[in-house]
Design a protein around this motif. Sequence first.
Motif, PDB file in Angstrom:
ATOM      1  N   TYR A  86       0.820  -1.221   0.000  1.00 23.42           N
ATOM      2  CA  TYR A  86       0.000   0.000   0.000  1.00 23.42           C
ATOM      3  C   TYR A  86       0.850   1.267   0.000  1.00 23.42           C
ATOM      4  O   TYR A  86       0.400   2.315   0.448  1.00 23.42           O
ATOM      5  N   GLU A  89       0.316   5.778  -2.027  1.00 23.10           N
ATOM      6  CA  GLU A  89      -0.786   6.568  -1.466  1.00 23.10           C
ATOM      7  C   GLU A  89      -1.935   5.701  -0.954  1.00 23.10           C
ATOM      8  O   GLU A  89      -3.100   6.095  -0.960  1.00 23.10           O
ATOM      9  N   PHE A  91      -3.235   3.126  -2.244  1.00 22.84           N
ATOM     10  CA  PHE A  91      -4.061   2.512  -3.286  1.00 22.84           C
ATOM     11  C   PHE A  91      -3.387   1.364  -4.020  1.00 22.84           C
ATOM     12  O   PHE A  91      -4.042   0.585  -4.690  1.00 22.84           O
ATOM     13  N   TYR A 101       4.514   6.576   0.299  1.00 26.79           N
ATOM     14  CA  TYR A 101       3.529   7.434   0.969  1.00 26.79           C
ATOM     15  C   TYR A 101       2.267   6.609   1.120  1.00 26.79           C
ATOM     16  O   TYR A 101       1.664   6.206   0.126  1.00 26.79           O
ATOM     17  N   THR A 102       1.864   6.327   2.325  1.00 28.93           N
ATOM     18  CA  THR A 102       0.807   5.347   2.565  1.00 28.93           C
ATOM     19  C   THR A 102      -0.594   5.930   2.675  1.00 28.93           C
ATOM     20  O   THR A 102      -1.524   5.199   3.009  1.00 28.93           O
ATOM     21  N   ALA A 103      -0.779   7.201   2.405  1.00 28.07           N
ATOM     22  CA  ALA A 103      -2.108   7.805   2.522  1.00 28.07           C
ATOM     23  C   ALA A 103      -2.330   8.796   1.392  1.00 28.07           C
ATOM     24  O   ALA A 103      -1.384   9.306   0.809  1.00 28.07           O
ATOM     25  N   SER A 104      -3.591   9.074   1.104  1.00 30.85           N
ATOM     26  CA  SER A 104      -3.892  10.035   0.031  1.00 30.85           C
ATOM     27  C   SER A 104      -4.082  11.443   0.576  1.00 30.85           C
ATOM     28  O   SER A 104      -4.207  12.387  -0.186  1.00 30.85           O
ATOM     29  N   ASP A 105      -4.098  11.588   1.894  1.00 33.80           N
ATOM     30  CA  ASP A 105      -4.229  12.918   2.485  1.00 33.80           C
ATOM     31  C   ASP A 105      -2.865  13.404   2.981  1.00 33.80           C
ATOM     32  O   ASP A 105      -1.856  12.723   2.835  1.00 33.80           O
TER      33      ASP A 105
END
Length: 190
Positions: A86, A89, A91, A101-105
Motif C-alpha cells: 500500500y 498513497e 491505493f 507514501y501510505t495515505a492520500s491525504d
Amino acid sequence: MIKRYLAVAATAAVTLTAGAFPAHAAPAQELRLRAGLTLYIPIQWVVHRFGPDNVQVVTGKCGKARGWRTPECDSFYILGPSFIKYGAEGFGPYTGKNPYYTASDVQPCPFNEKWGESIGPKGSRGLRQVGPGHKATYNAWKSTCTSYSGTAIKARFTQREWYLPKSKILVVDQWNTPGLADTLKHADWR
C-alpha cells in the motif's frame, strides 16, 4: 566477516557519537531481518519490531516509538510486503517511481506533527549496494513541512528510500540518519 563487522561498527559509531568513543571500541549489534538480511548497527540504536513487516530503528530522540509514521522520532524504518503493498498513497504497491507514501491525504511532518509534509520532487536516484550481491533501487525525494493553516515552509528534509523488490524489503529514512548508507552497504545476507 569479522573485519567487515568491526569496520562497519567503527564507522557507524564514530559517525553517530562524533568522537565520543574511539573507533576501535565501537560497540555494535546484529539486526537480523527478512530474507536473510543482517545489518550491523551501533549499540545505541534501539530496535522496535511492530510485526514482521514493520521494524523501526530509533537512532536519536524519540518520545514513544509506534512503528511506521511515528512523528517526532529520530528513526528509520525497514518495511516488508504488507507495507510495500500500500505504499502508493494507500491505493497500490510501492514501485519506486513515486515516493513511499501510505495515505492520500496530508500526513504529519516527521519533525513536528502540527505541520504537514509534502514529499517530492525526486532529488537523486540510482542503485546502491546492500551487502554483497544485492543492489537496491535508491531514491531521494526533496520534501518540505508546512503549517496546516498556511503555505510557509517550516522545515525541509530528504526522504531516502532503498528498495529491494526481490527480497521485498524497503528502507525509508526521513532523518538523514548518519551512517545508514554505509550500514546498508556493509550488510550481510545469510
